[in-house]
Design an enzyme around this catalytic site. Structure first.
Site, PDB file in Angstrom:
ATOM      1  N   PHE A 214       0.831  -1.206   0.000  1.00  0.00           N
ATOM      2  CA  PHE A 214       0.000   0.000   0.000  1.00  0.00           C
ATOM      3  C   PHE A 214       0.862   1.250   0.000  1.00  0.00           C
ATOM      4  O   PHE A 214       1.651   1.478   0.927  1.00  0.00           O
ATOM      5  CB  PHE A 214      -0.909   0.018   1.238  1.00  0.00           C
ATOM      6  CG  PHE A 214      -2.012  -0.988   1.204  1.00  0.00           C
ATOM      7  CD1 PHE A 214      -3.265  -0.647   0.740  1.00  0.00           C
ATOM      8  CD2 PHE A 214      -1.781  -2.296   1.619  1.00  0.00           C
ATOM      9  CE1 PHE A 214      -4.293  -1.588   0.691  1.00  0.00           C
ATOM     10  CE2 PHE A 214      -2.793  -3.248   1.583  1.00  0.00           C
ATOM     11  CZ  PHE A 214      -4.053  -2.897   1.114  1.00  0.00           C
ATOM     12  N   ASP A 215       0.705   2.040  -1.045  1.00  0.00           N
ATOM     13  CA  ASP A 215       1.249   3.396  -1.008  1.00  0.00           C
ATOM     14  C   ASP A 215       0.647   4.109   0.204  1.00  0.00           C
ATOM     15  O   ASP A 215      -0.463   3.778   0.650  1.00  0.00           O
ATOM     16  CB  ASP A 215       0.879   4.126  -2.296  1.00  0.00           C
ATOM     17  CG  ASP A 215       1.229   5.586  -2.254  1.00  0.00           C
ATOM     18  OD1 ASP A 215       2.423   5.900  -2.133  1.00  0.00           O
ATOM     19  OD2 ASP A 215       0.301   6.413  -2.326  1.00  0.00           O
ATOM     20  N   VAL A 216       1.365   5.076   0.727  1.00  0.00           N
ATOM     21  CA  VAL A 216       0.924   5.715   1.975  1.00  0.00           C
ATOM     22  C   VAL A 216       0.263   7.071   1.725  1.00  0.00           C
ATOM     23  O   VAL A 216      -0.922   7.262   2.003  1.00  0.00           O
ATOM     24  CB  VAL A 216       2.110   5.855   2.954  1.00  0.00           C
ATOM     25  CG1 VAL A 216       1.682   6.644   4.209  1.00  0.00           C
ATOM     26  CG2 VAL A 216       2.630   4.472   3.337  1.00  0.00           C
TER      27      VAL A 216
END
Length: 235
Positions: free
Chosen positions: A14-16
């Site tokens: 997951f990109d943040v």
């Protein structure tokens, strides 16, 4: 987990920023400092933060993402003629560690974890900063690991960082998924052989016309458990 179990689950990176937490929410603390400039200030700060990381990756003049963030803040002040004292700058940089999580994130991660998927944060950010940010947002307990490009001293969308994500998950690239609200990030992952979900958080967002498409498009993360379950049944 045996090979049969692996065939029923995915590794999810997951990109943040923009995917799990909202960097544009900095407009709220900015309002007390720069008034009507708060929204454009937050947007330009984010734009320059990314631009600086892209440029440094291409130039091979690496500094970590915290430095890019601070330098982008300095640029934005000058561009918008909103000079801030160092004390206010420090408070804004600290606010980057306390960005609010999008409302559906925690429940969505819990549901995906319940399905058996491996969940990791995957970010341009420095690992210690990302861990602090996600801990403050109540997200960290739902993730197995935090994978930072800082380990490689370059930035997304360098293909090496997506290969590193797959390496850290222990899965093949085709069983490793990037989940990101950033179209450029999705394109980078797909170009490197990973699968990718684009989180289209606003209906008017446009995906870059590069002849590379996301495998899945959702408007919020709470759509993912159902979408992944359907894909695995189809396989």
């Amino acid at each position: 987990m045996d090979n049969t179990d692996k065939n029923r689950t995915y590794a999810l990176g997951f990109d943040v920023y923009g995917t799990l937490v909202d960097p544009l929410a900095l407009a709220e603390p900015l309002a007390a400092l720069v008034g009507e400039h708060a929204i454009p200030f937050a947007a330009l700060w984010r734009t320059k933060q990314l631009e600086f990381s892209f440029r440094r990756g291409l130039m091979r003049r690496y500094v970590d993402f915290d430095v890019c963030t601070r330098q982008a803040l300095l640029y934005t002040q000058q561009a918008l003629r909103c000079a801030l004292p160092e004390s206010d700058q420090a408070r804004l940089l600290n606010a980057y560690l306390r960005l609010p999580v999008f409302s559906e994130v925690v429940a969505s991660l819990a549901a995906l974890k319940q399905q058996g998927h491996r969940l990791m944060a995957f970010s341009n950010g420095v690992e210690a900063s990302i861990r602090a940010l996600l801990a403050n947002a109540g997200v960290l307990p739902h993730l197995e690991d935090v994978v930072s490009v800082d380990d490689l001293r370059t930035f997304k969308p360098d293909p090496a960082v997506y290969a590193y994500l797959a390496q850290r998950t222990g899965r093949a690239a085709g069983d490793t998924w990037l989940i990101s609200s950033n179209a450029w990030d999705v394109i980078g992952a797909k170009a490197a052989g990973l699968r990718a979900v684009w989180v289209k958080r606003q209906p008017d967002f446009v995906f870059d016309p590069w002849d590379i498409e996301p495998d899945v498009i959702v408007s919020q993360l709470d759509e993912l458990p159902t979408r992944f379950a359907a894909r695995l049944r189809a396989n």
